[in-house]
Design a protein around this motif. Structure first.
Motif, PDB file in Angstrom:
ATOM      1  N   ALA A 273       0.819  -1.217   0.000  1.00 47.59           N
ATOM      2  CA  ALA A 273       0.000   0.000   0.000  1.00 47.59           C
ATOM      3  C   ALA A 273       0.850   1.263   0.000  1.00 47.59           C
ATOM      4  O   ALA A 273       0.357   2.352  -0.295  1.00 47.59           O
ATOM      5  CB  ALA A 273      -0.922   0.004   1.216  1.00 47.59           C
ATOM      6  N   THR A 274       2.130   1.124   0.289  1.00 51.49           N
ATOM      7  CA  THR A 274       3.001   2.293   0.414  1.00 51.49           C
ATOM      8  C   THR A 274       3.130   3.073  -0.883  1.00 51.49           C
ATOM      9  O   THR A 274       3.155   4.311  -0.871  1.00 51.49           O
ATOM     10  CB  THR A 274       4.394   1.862   0.917  1.00 51.49           C
ATOM     11  N   ALA A 275       3.206   2.392  -2.004  1.00 50.30           N
ATOM     12  CA  ALA A 275       3.349   3.094  -3.287  1.00 50.30           C
ATOM     13  C   ALA A 275       2.158   4.014  -3.536  1.00 50.30           C
ATOM     14  O   ALA A 275       2.328   5.161  -3.968  1.00 50.30           O
ATOM     15  CB  ALA A 275       3.489   2.079  -4.416  1.00 50.30           C
ATOM     16  N   GLU A 276       0.970   3.523  -3.255  1.00 49.26           N
ATOM     17  CA  GLU A 276      -0.229   4.348  -3.442  1.00 49.26           C
ATOM     18  C   GLU A 276      -0.244   5.531  -2.462  1.00 49.26           C
ATOM     19  O   GLU A 276      -0.600   6.648  -2.829  1.00 49.26           O
ATOM     20  CB  GLU A 276      -1.483   3.491  -3.243  1.00 49.26           C
ATOM     21  N   LEU A 277       0.187   5.296  -1.219  1.00 46.00           N
ATOM     22  CA  LEU A 277       0.259   6.374  -0.235  1.00 46.00           C
ATOM     23  C   LEU A 277       1.282   7.429  -0.648  1.00 46.00           C
ATOM     24  O   LEU A 277       1.030   8.630  -0.525  1.00 46.00           O
ATOM     25  CB  LEU A 277       0.622   5.817   1.146  1.00 46.00           C
ATOM     26  N   ASN A 278       2.442   6.981  -1.134  1.00 50.71           N
ATOM     27  CA  ASN A 278       3.475   7.929  -1.565  1.00 50.71           C
ATOM     28  C   ASN A 278       2.969   8.807  -2.695  1.00 50.71           C
ATOM     29  O   ASN A 278       3.211  10.012  -2.728  1.00 50.71           O
ATOM     30  CB  ASN A 278       4.734   7.177  -2.017  1.00 50.71           C
ATOM     31  N   GLU A 279       2.247   8.206  -3.634  1.00 51.46           N
ATOM     32  CA  GLU A 279       1.724   8.962  -4.775  1.00 51.46           C
ATOM     33  C   GLU A 279       0.620   9.924  -4.341  1.00 51.46           C
ATOM     34  O   GLU A 279       0.568  11.074  -4.774  1.00 51.46           O
ATOM     35  CB  GLU A 279       1.200   8.003  -5.834  1.00 51.46           C
ATOM     36  N   THR A 280      -0.255   9.468  -3.473  1.00 54.75           N
ATOM     37  CA  THR A 280      -1.384  10.292  -3.037  1.00 54.75           C
ATOM     38  C   THR A 280      -0.937  11.477  -2.189  1.00 54.75           C
ATOM     39  O   THR A 280      -1.398  12.606  -2.395  1.00 54.75           O
ATOM     40  CB  THR A 280      -2.394   9.439  -2.237  1.00 54.75           C
ATOM     41  N   PHE A 281      -0.044  11.243  -1.244  1.00 53.77           N
ATOM     42  CA  PHE A 281       0.343  12.288  -0.303  1.00 53.77           C
ATOM     43  C   PHE A 281       1.592  13.051  -0.725  1.00 53.77           C
ATOM     44  O   PHE A 281       1.921  14.073  -0.134  1.00 53.77           O
ATOM     45  CB  PHE A 281       0.538  11.694   1.099  1.00 53.77           C
ATOM     46  N   GLY A 282       2.310  12.565  -1.722  1.00 56.67           N
ATOM     47  CA  GLY A 282       3.472  13.288  -2.226  1.00 56.67           C
ATOM     48  C   GLY A 282       4.653  13.292  -1.282  1.00 56.67           C
ATOM     49  O   GLY A 282       5.479  14.199  -1.321  1.00 56.67           O
ATOM     50  N   VAL A 283       4.742  12.301  -0.421  1.00 62.06           N
ATOM     51  CA  VAL A 283       5.840  12.193   0.535  1.00 62.06           C
ATOM     52  C   VAL A 283       6.152  10.709   0.712  1.00 62.06           C
ATOM     53  O   VAL A 283       5.288   9.858   0.540  1.00 62.06           O
ATOM     54  CB  VAL A 283       5.462  12.859   1.881  1.00 62.06           C
TER      55      VAL A 283
END
Length: 168
Positions: free
Chosen positions: A137-147
């Motif tokens: 799930a980290t890849a999606e979180l990184n893309e969504t939150f930009g961090v």
């Protein structure tokens, strides 16, 4: 305030007197009498307004008091808190959709002077059993939150300390 009450009472009395005068005049003189009553009515409205003192309309001191503390700082803190909560809820929902049920999200944000919101760090606390699902799930979180999200695994050992895994 007393002057305002007296003005309102005088205005009501003028309206009643004008209505009575118009009812008592014969119809053939009605046009000229209406004009005279209108002039009388306008003068009775203007006279109190012209003679009023500005001091009669000052607000009491209790209305003019400023609230304790800086209102801008309080609003800024409330905005930061609400934004942080909403973003954490969104991150938790994204993790739950990826199969991570018991994750805690810690988020640091910064609000610039122009009102723009930037996320400075995203930390996810998961158990070792859910680490694999959290990594996906980290890849999606990184893309969504930009961090870049940091995943921290928690283990309930005797010493009670958390062990950090590598950044994803």
């Amino acid at each position: 305030m007393e002057q305002l009450k007296l003005t309102a009472a005088a205005l009501c009395g003028t309206m009643v007197l004008s209505a009575v005068i118009l009812m008592l005049t014969p119809e053939r003189e009605n046009g000229m009498m209406r004009f005279a009553v209108r002039i009388f009515f306008l003068l009775s409205i203007l006279l109190p307004v012209v003679t009023l003192d500005a001091e009669d309309f000052t607000l009491p001191d209790s209305v003019l008091e400023q609230p304790e503390g800086d209102l801008g700082e309080t609003a800024q803190r409330q905005l930061e808190t609400a934004t942080r909560q909403l973003l954490c809820q969104k991150a938790e929902a994204m993790l739950q959709s990826s199969g991570v049920q018991n994750a805690e999200v810690e988020l640091d944000i910064h609000i610039d002077g122009d009102g723009s919101i930037s996320i400075t760090s995203l930390r996810i606390l998961v158990s070792r059993q859910e680490l694999a699902a959290a990594l996906t799930a980290t890849a999606e979180l990184n893309e969504t939150f930009g961090v870049t999200a940091t995943i921290v695994t928690t283990e309930n050992e005797n010493d009670g300390e958390d062990k950090e895994s590598a950044d994803s």
